[in-house]
Design an enzyme around this catalytic site. Structure first.
Site, PDB file in Angstrom:
ATOM      1  N   ALA A   1       0.821  -1.194   0.000  1.00 47.17           N
ATOM      2  CA  ALA A   1       0.000   0.000   0.000  1.00 47.17           C
ATOM      3  C   ALA A   1       0.865   1.257   0.000  1.00 47.17           C
ATOM      4  O   ALA A   1       0.516   2.240  -0.627  1.00 47.17           O
ATOM      5  CB  ALA A   1      -0.930  -0.011   1.198  1.00 47.17           C
ATOM      6  N   TYR A   2       2.003   1.225   0.733  1.00 46.77           N
ATOM      7  CA  TYR A   2       2.856   2.405   0.815  1.00 46.77           C
ATOM      8  C   TYR A   2       3.394   2.791  -0.563  1.00 46.77           C
ATOM      9  O   TYR A   2       3.298   3.951  -0.976  1.00 46.77           O
ATOM     10  CB  TYR A   2       4.010   2.155   1.785  1.00 46.77           C
ATOM     11  CG  TYR A   2       4.999   3.295   1.832  1.00 46.77           C
ATOM     12  CD1 TYR A   2       4.728   4.429   2.592  1.00 46.77           C
ATOM     13  CD2 TYR A   2       6.183   3.254   1.111  1.00 46.77           C
ATOM     14  CE1 TYR A   2       5.616   5.487   2.626  1.00 46.77           C
ATOM     15  CE2 TYR A   2       7.076   4.300   1.137  1.00 46.77           C
ATOM     16  CZ  TYR A   2       6.797   5.419   1.898  1.00 46.77           C
ATOM     17  OH  TYR A   2       7.672   6.468   1.926  1.00 46.77           O
ATOM     18  N   SER A   3       3.965   1.829  -1.272  1.00 46.04           N
ATOM     19  CA  SER A   3       4.556   2.125  -2.585  1.00 46.04           C
ATOM     20  C   SER A   3       3.513   2.601  -3.575  1.00 46.04           C
ATOM     21  O   SER A   3       3.757   3.539  -4.350  1.00 46.04           O
ATOM     22  CB  SER A   3       5.272   0.891  -3.139  1.00 46.04           C
ATOM     23  OG  SER A   3       6.380   0.577  -2.339  1.00 46.04           O
ATOM     24  N   SER A   5       0.645   4.117  -2.917  1.00 44.25           N
ATOM     25  CA  SER A   5       0.156   5.457  -2.575  1.00 44.25           C
ATOM     26  C   SER A   5       1.207   6.516  -2.879  1.00 44.25           C
ATOM     27  O   SER A   5       0.871   7.628  -3.312  1.00 44.25           O
ATOM     28  CB  SER A   5      -0.290   5.527  -1.110  1.00 44.25           C
ATOM     29  OG  SER A   5       0.785   5.269  -0.247  1.00 44.25           O
ATOM     30  N   LYS A   6       2.485   6.187  -2.694  1.00 42.42           N
ATOM     31  CA  LYS A   6       3.550   7.133  -3.029  1.00 42.42           C
ATOM     32  C   LYS A   6       3.592   7.359  -4.542  1.00 42.42           C
ATOM     33  O   LYS A   6       3.718   8.487  -5.011  1.00 42.42           O
ATOM     34  CB  LYS A   6       4.895   6.610  -2.526  1.00 42.42           C
ATOM     35  CG  LYS A   6       5.987   7.649  -2.522  1.00 42.42           C
ATOM     36  CD  LYS A   6       7.168   7.179  -1.692  1.00 42.42           C
ATOM     37  CE  LYS A   6       8.144   8.295  -1.481  1.00 42.42           C
ATOM     38  NZ  LYS A   6       9.224   7.932  -0.574  1.00 42.42           N
TER      39      LYS A   6
END
Length: 97
Positions: A1-3, A5-6
């Site tokens: 999810a982090y990658s 969203s970034k």
């Protein structure tokens, strides 16, 4: 999810930078993409975790708030007025997106 969203934030910056480039109001839209920066959150992490994260950074250290702030100040300055839709990388050489 982090990658993901970034990546979404970076792509939104590119789209908005293009969309607002020629509306005649001198609007530029850029983003800053920092890696590990010495903050209270990082200071609270176990040292082993911080060592692991910084081992992936070619410069071999965390960034400082002053370094990120300097990048933000430049991105918002008149000296950067011809740059829009760009992602400034503050990662010590490690692009994580």
């Amino acid at each position: 999810a982090y990658s993901s969203s970034k990546a979404a934030a970076i792509n939104l910056t590119k789209v908005m930078g293009k969309d607002y480039a020629n509306i005649g109001k001198d609007i530029t839209i850029n983003c800053i993409s920092p890696a590990v920066v010495r903050t209270a959150m990082v200071e609270a992490m176990p040292p082993e975790q911080v060592d692991y994260m910084t081992s992936k950074i070619p410069m071999g250290r965390c960034g400082s708030l002053d370094e990120v702030a300097a990048t933000v100040a430049f991105a918002a300055s008149p000296e950067c007025s011809f740059t829009t839709g760009f992602c400034f990388d503050c990662s010590g050489g490690r692009a994580v997106y």
